[in-house]
Design an enzyme around this catalytic site. Structure first.
Site, mmCIF file in Angstrom:
data_model
loop_
_atom_site.group_PDB
_atom_site.id
_atom_site.type_symbol
_atom_site.label_atom_id
_atom_site.label_comp_id
_atom_site.label_asym_id
_atom_site.label_seq_id
_atom_site.Cartn_x
_atom_site.Cartn_y
_atom_site.Cartn_z
ATOM 1 N N HIS A 124 -25.460 33.254 2.957
ATOM 2 C CA HIS A 124 -24.616 33.805 4.241
ATOM 3 C C HIS A 124 -24.813 32.770 5.414
ATOM 4 O O HIS A 124 -25.764 32.080 5.428
ATOM 5 C CB HIS A 124 -25.234 35.401 4.536
ATOM 6 C CG HIS A 124 -24.478 35.872 5.804
ATOM 7 N ND1 HIS A 124 -24.565 35.548 7.117
ATOM 8 C CD2 HIS A 124 -23.839 36.819 5.564
ATOM 9 C CE1 HIS A 124 -23.811 36.376 7.684
ATOM 10 N NE2 HIS A 124 -23.057 37.317 6.718
ATOM 11 N N ASP A 201 -33.907 36.165 2.805
ATOM 12 C CA ASP A 201 -33.025 36.847 3.641
ATOM 13 C C ASP A 201 -32.606 38.223 2.727
ATOM 14 O O ASP A 201 -32.135 38.306 1.733
ATOM 15 C CB ASP A 201 -31.770 36.143 3.698
ATOM 16 C CG ASP A 201 -30.453 36.882 4.238
ATOM 17 O OD1 ASP A 201 -30.578 38.326 4.231
ATOM 18 O OD2 ASP A 201 -29.490 36.403 4.444
ATOM 19 N N GLN A 204 -29.082 42.183 1.879
ATOM 20 C CA GLN A 204 -28.569 42.871 0.950
ATOM 21 C C GLN A 204 -29.326 43.623 -0.120
ATOM 22 O O GLN A 204 -28.942 44.499 -0.995
ATOM 23 C CB GLN A 204 -27.537 41.952 0.191
ATOM 24 C CG GLN A 204 -26.314 41.377 0.847
ATOM 25 C CD GLN A 204 -25.445 42.492 1.726
ATOM 26 O OE1 GLN A 204 -25.136 43.558 0.781
ATOM 27 N NE2 GLN A 204 -24.888 42.058 2.495
ATOM 28 N N LYS A 227 -27.890 48.011 7.411
ATOM 29 C CA LYS A 227 -27.320 47.714 6.128
ATOM 30 C C LYS A 227 -28.157 48.639 5.162
ATOM 31 O O LYS A 227 -28.088 48.582 3.773
ATOM 32 C CB LYS A 227 -27.524 46.359 5.570
ATOM 33 C CG LYS A 227 -26.243 45.486 5.998
ATOM 34 C CD LYS A 227 -26.508 44.094 5.591
ATOM 35 C CE LYS A 227 -25.679 42.877 6.367
ATOM 36 N NZ LYS A 227 -24.429 43.150 6.391
ATOM 37 N N CYS A 365 -18.196 35.455 5.328
ATOM 38 C CA CYS A 365 -19.492 34.649 5.918
ATOM 39 C C CYS A 365 -20.201 33.719 4.901
ATOM 40 O O CYS A 365 -21.492 33.547 4.931
ATOM 41 C CB CYS A 365 -20.485 35.356 6.695
ATOM 42 S SG CYS A 365 -19.662 36.239 8.071
HETATM 43 N N1 PMP Z 1 -27.420 37.733 5.226
HETATM 44 C C1 PMP Z 1 -26.851 38.409 4.463
HETATM 45 C C2 PMP Z 1 -26.860 38.264 2.847
HETATM 46 C C3 PMP Z 1 -25.923 39.462 4.870
HETATM 47 O O1 PMP Z 1 -25.215 40.055 4.125
HETATM 48 C C4 PMP Z 1 -25.715 39.631 6.193
HETATM 49 C C5 PMP Z 1 -24.862 40.564 6.828
HETATM 50 N N2 PMP Z 1 -23.528 40.445 6.511
HETATM 51 C C6 PMP Z 1 -26.592 38.861 7.175
HETATM 52 C C7 PMP Z 1 -27.352 37.712 6.703
HETATM 53 C C8 PMP Z 1 -26.561 38.968 8.706
HETATM 54 O O2 PMP Z 1 -26.982 40.405 8.951
HETATM 55 P P1 PMP Z 1 -26.578 40.857 10.671
HETATM 56 O O3 PMP Z 1 -25.277 40.643 10.761
HETATM 57 O O4 PMP Z 1 -27.060 42.316 10.339
HETATM 58 O O5 PMP Z 1 -27.750 39.959 11.465
#
Ligand code: PMP
Length: 407
Positions: A124, A201, A204, A227, A365
């Site tokens: 991401h 990270d 997910q 999430k 993203c």
């Molecule tokens: N890493 C991953 C794999 C994600 O899916 C996301 C959220 N789409 C993020 C980081 C960022 O998370 P947040 O927007 O809650 O900071």
């Protein structure tokens, strides 16, 4: 899963009764954010109604109650991910802030010119850009573990990429764009063998699988409350105590200090050293309620049920000509990512929305991953345990309709 009572679970989530454009909501955008059970909404409401005060500061009763609730939530997060020490749980705004914190503190103190940071092609943007900024500042180099056509990490390159120059491996537990779950243990062991630290990270992963930071043996683990059925604006950085202790502070101000004078400041102990300013106390109580909620349902059954939903969606959609699943990993965070031949993903998203079906379309993203797969984006249906097989039938009908209108 026979004893999985999805009808009862759905009743815990007030938003699932909602109609969108006159159609019952079918919410398949859980990888972006999950819906919240009544107990999470109520915990935050109760906090503001009956307990609201600032934490750690005053002798009065409300402040003591708010501090207790805030620290209880931290204790429960520690247990939730099997952290050995409660002070290894740092409250942040979410995964993004957790990663930025590590880059700005551990990264600035430990990454030098010529060092390497190993990322993967499926990260991401929030696990790419902070490292890129750090690498630019320090004269370090970003190197990338590639992804196969199936959307899995290509581990054949791992040994050749890992050497003493690699100081950090930062990778996702599961791809938010494709769902692919990565073989972390193997990668972490190899990274440690060349002396690199590993940041995972977990954005997910936390909603789907039990997380055990000790058995994973990573060095940092980042995730977001929203999430995993908790509120927005709160998340967690877990880090090994010995690393956190050596790291310089992140933001500065109140709460993170021991003693301030104009000549110098000494910093607070963990975890407060990294928690400048008034924290998201209500968010922490909501996160606590989310963990409590997840603790009451059989997570093994949840994982199985969600895998069943994904399998069913893949099987049903396979009958529609032109649908191509992107990322075919067996082990997935219950994400069905696909393209429809000759059609822009956003047009499919729009037609599904007209039928009350919420999916995500675009690059998620993860532009480098889309570049690697040579596609502008996908349509992503991401499932949670409150979704049903009947909803998938309607989604597939929606896709048939989209195809007849667009192709
Ligand atoms: N890493 C991953 C794999 C994600 O899916 C996301 C959220 N789409 C993020 C980081 C960022 O998370 P947040 O927007 O809650 O900071």
């Amino acid at each position: 899963v026979d004893d999985f009572d999805v009808t009862a679970l759905r009743m815990d989530f007030p938003i699932l009764d909602k109609k969108v454009g006159g159609k019952p909501l079918i919410y398949f955008d859980n990888a972006a954010t999950t819906q919240k059970p009544e107990s999470v909404i109520k915990a935050m409401d109760d906090y503001y109604r009956s307990m609201n005060a600032n934490v750690h500061r005053a002798a009065h009763t409300l402040s003591a109650q708010a501090t207790d609730a805030f620290e209880r939530a931290r204790r429960h997060v520690a247990a939730f991910i099997n952290s050995p020490f409660m002070e290894e749980i740092i409250w942040v705004r979410g995964t993004t802030e957790a990663i930025n914190l590590v880059a700005a503190t551990w990264g600035r103190a430990n990454i030098q010119a010529g060092d390497r940071i190993l990322l993967t092609e499926m990260e991401h943007h929030s696990n790419i850009v902070p490292w890129q900024l750090l690498a630019k500042e320090k004269g370090a180099e970003i190197i990338v573990l590639s992804v196969t056509d199936a959307g899995e990490l290509d581990l054949t390159n791992l040994d050749s990429l890992l050497d003493q120059r690699v100081k950090l491996v930062a990778l996702t537990h599961a791809s938010n764009a494709l769902g692919t779950r990565n073989p972390l243990e193997q990668i972490i062991e190899k990274a440690h063998s060349v002396g690199a630290k590993v940041l995972v990270d977990g954005a997910q992963a936390v909603a789907h699988w039990d997380i055990d930071v000790q058995s994973l043996n990573c060095d940092f683990y980042a995730f977001s409350g929203h999430k995993m059925y908790g509120p927005t604006g709160i998340g967690v950085l877990w880090g090994r105590r010995e690393l956190l202790e050596q790291m310089p502070p992140y933001q500065s101000g109140g709460e993170m200090i021991k003693r301030v004078s104009f000549s110098d400041t000494s910093f607070n102990d963990l975890p407060y050293k990294f928690e400048a300013g008034t924290p998201n106390i209500a968010g922490a109580t909501g996160m606590d309620a989310a963990i409590n909620y997840l603790g009451k349902i059989d997570r093994q059954a949840v994982s199985q049920y969600e895998a069943g939903l994904l399998e069913y969606a893949i099987r049903k959609a396979a009958d529609i000509p032109g649908i191509n699943r992107v990322g075919t990993a067996k082990d997935s965070a219950s994400i069905f990512s696909f393209t429809l031949k000759g059609v822009h993903p956003s047009d499919v998203g729009t037609i599904l929305n007209q039928q009350g079906i919420a999916v995500r379309d675009g690059h998620h993203c993860a532009q480098p991953l889309m570049d690697r797969l040579n596609i502008p984006g996908t349509i992503r249906a991401s499932f949670a345990f409150y979704n049903t097989f009947d909803e998938i039938d309607q989604f597939v009908e929606g896709l048939v309709k989209a195809r007849s209108l667009l192709c």
